[in-house]
Structure formats: structure tokens, C-alpha cells
Design an enzyme around this catalytic site. Structure first.
Site, PDB file in Angstrom:
ATOM      1  N   CYS A 145      43.552  52.876  35.114  1.00  0.00           N
ATOM      2  CA  CYS A 145      44.561  52.046  34.444  1.00  0.00           C
ATOM      3  C   CYS A 145      44.331  51.950  32.943  1.00  0.00           C
ATOM      4  O   CYS A 145      45.247  51.631  32.186  1.00  0.00           O
ATOM      5  CB  CYS A 145      44.562  50.647  35.058  1.00  0.00           C
ATOM      6  SG  CYS A 145      44.782  50.707  36.835  1.00  0.00           S
ATOM      7  N   HIS A 290      48.046  45.500  30.927  1.00  0.00           N
ATOM      8  CA  HIS A 290      48.257  46.366  32.082  1.00  0.00           C
ATOM      9  C   HIS A 290      48.857  45.541  33.224  1.00  0.00           C
ATOM     10  O   HIS A 290      48.384  44.441  33.523  1.00  0.00           O
ATOM     11  CB  HIS A 290      46.916  46.982  32.495  1.00  0.00           C
ATOM     12  CG  HIS A 290      46.936  47.574  33.854  1.00  0.00           C
ATOM     13  ND1 HIS A 290      47.892  48.482  34.243  1.00  0.00           N
ATOM     14  CD2 HIS A 290      46.130  47.373  34.935  1.00  0.00           C
ATOM     15  CE1 HIS A 290      47.666  48.815  35.506  1.00  0.00           C
ATOM     16  NE2 HIS A 290      46.619  48.152  35.946  1.00  0.00           N
ATOM     17  N   ASN A 320      52.117  48.200  40.111  1.00  0.00           N
ATOM     18  CA  ASN A 320      51.019  48.683  39.275  1.00  0.00           C
ATOM     19  C   ASN A 320      51.117  50.203  39.142  1.00  0.00           C
ATOM     20  O   ASN A 320      50.853  50.934  40.096  1.00  0.00           O
ATOM     21  CB  ASN A 320      49.690  48.280  39.918  1.00  0.00           C
ATOM     22  CG  ASN A 320      48.487  48.695  39.094  1.00  0.00           C
ATOM     23  OD1 ASN A 320      48.583  49.511  38.183  1.00  0.00           O
ATOM     24  ND2 ASN A 320      47.332  48.134  39.424  1.00  0.00           N
TER      25      ASN A 320
HETATM   26  O1  UT7 Z   1      44.588  48.051  38.164  1.00  0.00           O
HETATM   27  C1  UT7 Z   1      43.670  47.279  38.848  1.00  0.00           C
HETATM   28  C2  UT7 Z   1      44.030  47.442  40.284  1.00  0.00           C
HETATM   29  N1  UT7 Z   1      43.723  46.403  41.198  1.00  0.00           N
HETATM   30  C3  UT7 Z   1      44.068  45.109  41.038  1.00  0.00           C
HETATM   31  O2  UT7 Z   1      44.574  44.673  40.058  1.00  0.00           O
HETATM   32  C4  UT7 Z   1      43.784  44.216  42.192  1.00  0.00           C
HETATM   33  C5  UT7 Z   1      43.342  42.850  41.759  1.00  0.00           C
HETATM   34  N2  UT7 Z   1      43.346  41.953  42.899  1.00  0.00           N
HETATM   35  C6  UT7 Z   1      44.486  41.387  43.341  1.00  0.00           C
HETATM   36  O3  UT7 Z   1      45.524  41.575  42.744  1.00  0.00           O
HETATM   37  C7  UT7 Z   1      44.395  40.465  44.535  1.00  0.00           C
HETATM   38  O4  UT7 Z   1      43.046  40.308  44.901  1.00  0.00           O
HETATM   39  C8  UT7 Z   1      45.208  40.974  45.745  1.00  0.00           C
HETATM   40  C9  UT7 Z   1      46.698  40.874  45.433  1.00  0.00           C
HETATM   41  C10 UT7 Z   1      44.844  42.412  46.063  1.00  0.00           C
HETATM   42  C11 UT7 Z   1      44.924  40.128  46.960  1.00  0.00           C
HETATM   43  O5  UT7 Z   1      45.210  38.773  46.679  1.00  0.00           O
HETATM   44  P1  UT7 Z   1      44.164  37.647  47.084  1.00  0.00           P
HETATM   45  O6  UT7 Z   1      44.802  36.369  46.749  1.00  0.00           O
HETATM   46  O7  UT7 Z   1      42.863  37.967  46.384  1.00  0.00           O
HETATM   47  O8  UT7 Z   1      44.065  37.815  48.631  1.00  0.00           O
HETATM   48  P2  UT7 Z   1      42.784  38.180  49.538  1.00  0.00           P
HETATM   49  O9  UT7 Z   1      42.294  39.561  49.260  1.00  0.00           O
HETATM   50  O10 UT7 Z   1      41.813  37.061  49.415  1.00  0.00           O
HETATM   51  O11 UT7 Z   1      43.418  38.164  50.968  1.00  0.00           O
HETATM   52  C12 UT7 Z   1      43.976  36.976  51.526  1.00  0.00           C
HETATM   53  C13 UT7 Z   1      44.550  37.310  52.887  1.00  0.00           C
HETATM   54  C14 UT7 Z   1      43.615  38.117  53.760  1.00  0.00           C
HETATM   55  O12 UT7 Z   1      43.749  37.653  55.076  1.00  0.00           O
HETATM   56  P3  UT7 Z   1      42.663  36.641  55.705  1.00  0.00           P
HETATM   57  O13 UT7 Z   1      41.365  37.376  55.655  1.00  0.00           O
HETATM   58  O14 UT7 Z   1      42.695  35.427  54.807  1.00  0.00           O
HETATM   59  O15 UT7 Z   1      43.191  36.403  57.071  1.00  0.00           O
HETATM   60  C15 UT7 Z   1      44.144  39.521  53.687  1.00  0.00           C
HETATM   61  O16 UT7 Z   1      43.850  40.275  54.838  1.00  0.00           O
HETATM   62  O17 UT7 Z   1      45.711  38.125  52.713  1.00  0.00           O
HETATM   63  C16 UT7 Z   1      45.615  39.274  53.570  1.00  0.00           C
HETATM   64  N3  UT7 Z   1      46.352  40.379  52.961  1.00  0.00           N
HETATM   65  C17 UT7 Z   1      47.675  40.508  53.096  1.00  0.00           C
HETATM   66  N4  UT7 Z   1      48.587  39.767  53.738  1.00  0.00           N
HETATM   67  C18 UT7 Z   1      49.870  40.159  53.654  1.00  0.00           C
HETATM   68  C19 UT7 Z   1      45.887  41.402  52.193  1.00  0.00           C
HETATM   69  N5  UT7 Z   1      46.904  42.197  51.830  1.00  0.00           N
HETATM   70  C20 UT7 Z   1      48.012  41.671  52.381  1.00  0.00           C
HETATM   71  C21 UT7 Z   1      49.371  42.033  52.350  1.00  0.00           C
HETATM   72  N6  UT7 Z   1      50.262  41.236  52.998  1.00  0.00           N
HETATM   73  N7  UT7 Z   1      49.815  43.117  51.685  1.00  0.00           N
END
Ligand code: UT7
Length: 363
Positions: A145, A290, A320
Site C-alpha cells: 500500500c 491510504h 482498499n
Molecule cells: O492496507 C492495509 C491493509 N489492511 C488493513 O487495513 C486491515 C486493518 N484492520 C481492519 O481494518 C480491521 O481489523 C478489520 C476490518 C479487518 C476487522 O475489524 P475488527 O473490528 O478488528 O474485527 P475483528 O478482526 O476483531 O473481528 C470481529 C469479528 C470476528 O468474529 P468473532 O471472533 O468476534 O466471533 C470475526 O470473525 O468479526 C468477524 N469477521 C467478520 N464478520 C462479518 C471478520 N470478518 C468478517 C466479515 N463479516 N467480513
């Protein structure tokens, strides 16, 4: 004093729009979850990904259908109808047209893509070939990125030192071909998408307008934060059926870890850029971060007391697009009248590596 000035910008996105509702017919996710956690409502994907998603949405056994696609391609076809260099070419042609120069008048090409057309030769060379150029030097950067910011910094040095006078810098990504669009890949599949952005830089003497400073960093101790090992010397052989069967072909991400690092590094690098130029937030007319997640940008803006209206964002429409996201924002902000002559624009990006950086320019 010799400076590098942006004389043309361009962008390209595939026409197919995938909204959160289509994704929620493929995997266990929802528009509400995606919008709340990321700010993304829709994204653009290649024609191949789009056709695949429409079929996946209707498939009674989604895991079996996705496995079949990974094993044999869609309907047995594995050649892409749109590649990352095609997107790079389209964005570059727009930037060149707006700059009023032809590809033959370029002294150098710097291209950045996370997932290339081929493992080698690099996408900069493929792009150059599509222009029909046979001797212009072409580089490829793989800073994820942060690739466009790294590219700007490199191009600026080439121009300041007098080595080159006119350089094309491109950030292009076709990421949607990477993901598993069933539940197993939902953490990444909803975030990333396809697109390209490009600028033409030209040497100018005197005046205030042009690139001012760059601040680049990497941290290679957190490889598991965001990685893809599809092809590489980390395994022998570099690519094998076993590797794919063990699911090591799929990109990996620790979302929380990336989020925390991104917010911290954005804060640091923006602070570093402002301090190096003896400026503060109030001096900057527009911040372009970004476009990974609107919550990351909100957290950075809050921490640095940047009024949110001073940021340009389009993650809602494109998701993204990694190296393409900053130049796409720059082009749109310019076209939409958000950047006027004399404005100070601070751009910053963070991604896999980790690699991150900021560039300051006066328009
Ligand atoms: O260019 C850099 C690239 N990467 C990034 O910028 C990623 C940076 N991180 C993020 O943007 C966030 O961490 C995410 C959007 C990826 C995830 O958000 P979060 O608030 O950190 O959620 P989490 O990873 O803590 O997951 C919460 C829950 C989990 O379920 P449990 O374990 O609480 O039951 C995940 O399994 O959300 C679940 N989950 C989803 N649910 C619905 C993960 N992906 C999804 C999804 N839809 N697509």
C-alpha cells in the site's frame, strides 16, 4: 531550485461494481458489519472476479464451488481477461493525456503493484511494453500500500539530481483475484479491490509548486501482519500443489495487528513530516491517507486533531486498492476541485512489510 512537479494525474477502475449485498450472498457477512467496521459500501473488481462472484452467490455449495475455481479456474479458464498492467496502462494514458505528453517523452517509469502480472518480469516492464517503448528504464516497487509514496520519493530524487526530467509514477492493483470469497476468506475478501492511479512528474526550475519532502519507513519484523507467499523461495519448490493444498497460497492478515500499527505509524509519520517542514496541521490544506479503513483514518485524524473535512476519502466506493489508493484519491480530489493552486497536500500510506511513508507537496 530544481523540483519535481505533478503535471498530470489519471486513474482507472474496472466497471464491475460489487456491493456488500452481493458479498453477503457469497459468505457470512453483512452490509452492516462491513460499513460499521470499515466504511466500505462497494468496490470495483475485474470482470473475472465479478463473473465468479455472481456464480458463487447462486452456488448451493459455496465451498465446493470456490475449491473448483481454485483448482481449475472458472469454467476451466485460468487466463485473466484483465491484468494489473492493463489497469496501470489505462491510468497512465489518462495521466499522460492530462499532462500533454506522450509515453515516448518519458525518461523513466516507476510502477508499484502488490500482485504482479507475472512473478517476473516485473509489471513496470510489462507496462512499458504495452506502451511500445523499447529502452525507457522501468522500475517495479513492491511496497504494498505504500508503493506509490515510495515511488514518488524515488522519482523526486531522480529529478532533483538531474538524472531524469520526466517520470511516470503508477500504483496499480488487481487484488480481487487472490481471495477466497467464502466464509474462510471473509476477513480479507471484503476489504481489497482493483484499481490504478498514475501521475506524470516533470522537472521545473524555481517557483514553489512541486514535491517538498518524503519520509519513508519499514519494519520487516512483523511479517505475519499481512503477507502472501504464493510464489517465493520461502518454500521448495517455490510453487507446488502441496503448498496450495495446505492453503499457503492464500494471503494472510492479522487485522487487529495491522489496524494498531497503521494508526501508530500514520501518527508518527505525519508528525515527522510536519516537524521536518516546521508546519502544523493548520498549514495543510488536504490530507490524503491510504484508503484501508475509514476507522483508521478517523482514529488518526482524532489523535492529530485534523478536522475530518481536511481529509479526502473514497474507501466507501473503492475499498482498499493498496498502491493505487493514494493516486486515485489525488486524481479525484483534483478533479473535484478539492485541491487548488498553492495548496499544501500531505499524502501518507501504510501497508504490508510493514512499509509506510508520507509525502508533502505544494500544488
Ligand atoms: O492496507 C492495509 C491493509 N489492511 C488493513 O487495513 C486491515 C486493518 N484492520 C481492519 O481494518 C480491521 O481489523 C478489520 C476490518 C479487518 C476487522 O475489524 P475488527 O473490528 O478488528 O474485527 P475483528 O478482526 O476483531 O473481528 C470481529 C469479528 C470476528 O468474529 P468473532 O471472533 O468476534 O466471533 C470475526 O470473525 O468479526 C468477524 N469477521 C467478520 N464478520 C462479518 C471478520 N470478518 C468478517 C466479515 N463479516 N467480513
Amino acid at each position: 531550485m530544481r523540483r519535481a512537479k505533478i503535471i498530470g494525474t489519471g486513474m482507472a477502475v474496472p466497471p464491475a461494481v460489487v456491493d456488500n449485498h452481493l458479498l453477503s450472498r457469497c459468505m457470512n457477512t453483512s452490509d452492516e458489519w462491513i460499513v460499521q467496521r470499515t466504511g466500505i459500501k462497494e468496490r470495483r473488481v475485474s470482470p473475472d472476479t465479478y463473473r465468479m462472484l455472481l456464480r458463487l452467490a447462486e452456488a448451493p455449495d459455496k465451498v465446493a464451488f470456490m475449491k473448483q475455481v481454485f483448482d481449475q479456474g472458472l469454467d476451466g479458464v485460468i487466463d485473466s481477461t484483465l491484468t494489473v498492467s492493463d489497469l496501470a496502462l489505462e491510468a497512465s494514458q489518462m495521466a499522460l493525456e492530462r499532462a500533454g505528453v506522450t509515453a515516448r517523452e518519458l525518461d523513466c517509469i516507476i510502477e508499484s503493484s502488490t500482485v504482479p502480472d507475472f512473478a517476473y518480469p516485473h509489471t513496470g516492464c510489462v507496462l512499458q511494453g504495452k506502451f511500445g517503448l523499447t529502452s525507457t528504464p522501468a522500475f517495479n516497487l513492491q511496497q504494498g500500500c505504500a508503493g506509490f509514496i515510495y515511488g514518488l520519493a524515488m522519482a523526486d530524487q531522480f529529478i532533483r539530481t538531474g538524472l531524469y526530467g520526466r517520470i511516470l509514477v503508477v500504483g496499480a492493483e488487481l487484488l480481487s483475484s487472490m481471495f477466497d470469497y467464502t466464509d474462510r476468506g471473509r476477513d480479507m475478501a471484503v476489504l481489497f479491490a482493483d484499481g490504478a492511479g498514475a501521475v506524470v512528474l516533470q522537472a521545473v526550475e524555481g517557483g514553489e509548486s512541486g514535491l517538498i519532502s518524503h519520509h519513508l519507513h519499514s519494519d520487516g519484523t512483523v511479517l505475519d501482519g499481512l503477507a502472501g507467499e504464493i510464489y517465493g523461495s520461502s518454500t521448495y519448490p517455490a510453487i507446488s500443489k502441496k503448498k496450495i493444498d495446505e492453503d499457503r497460497g492464500r494471503p494472510r492478515m492479522n487485522g487487529r495487528q495491522v489496524f494498531v500499527h497503521a494508526v501508530r505509524r500514520f501518527r508518527e509519520v505525519v508528525g515527522e513530516c510536519l516537524e521536518a517542514n516546521r508546519m502544523d496541521v493548520a498549514d495543510i490544506d488536504l490530507f490524503i491517507f491510504h484508503q484501508a479503513n475509514i476507522r483508521i483514518i478517523e482514529a488518526v485524524a482524532e489523535a492529530l486533531k485534523i478536522p475530518f473535512e481536511k481529509t479526502y476519502n473514497n474507501v466507501e466506493r473503492y475499498g482498499n486498492t493498496a498502491a493505487a489508493s493514494v493516486p486515485i484519491c489525488l486524481h479525484e480530489a483534483l478533479m473535484g476541485g478539492r485541491i487548488k493552486e498553492g495548496d499544501l497536500v500531505l499524502m501518507a500510506a501504510f501497508g504490508t512489510g510493514f512499509a509506510w511513508g508520507a509525502s508533502l507537496l505544494r500544488w
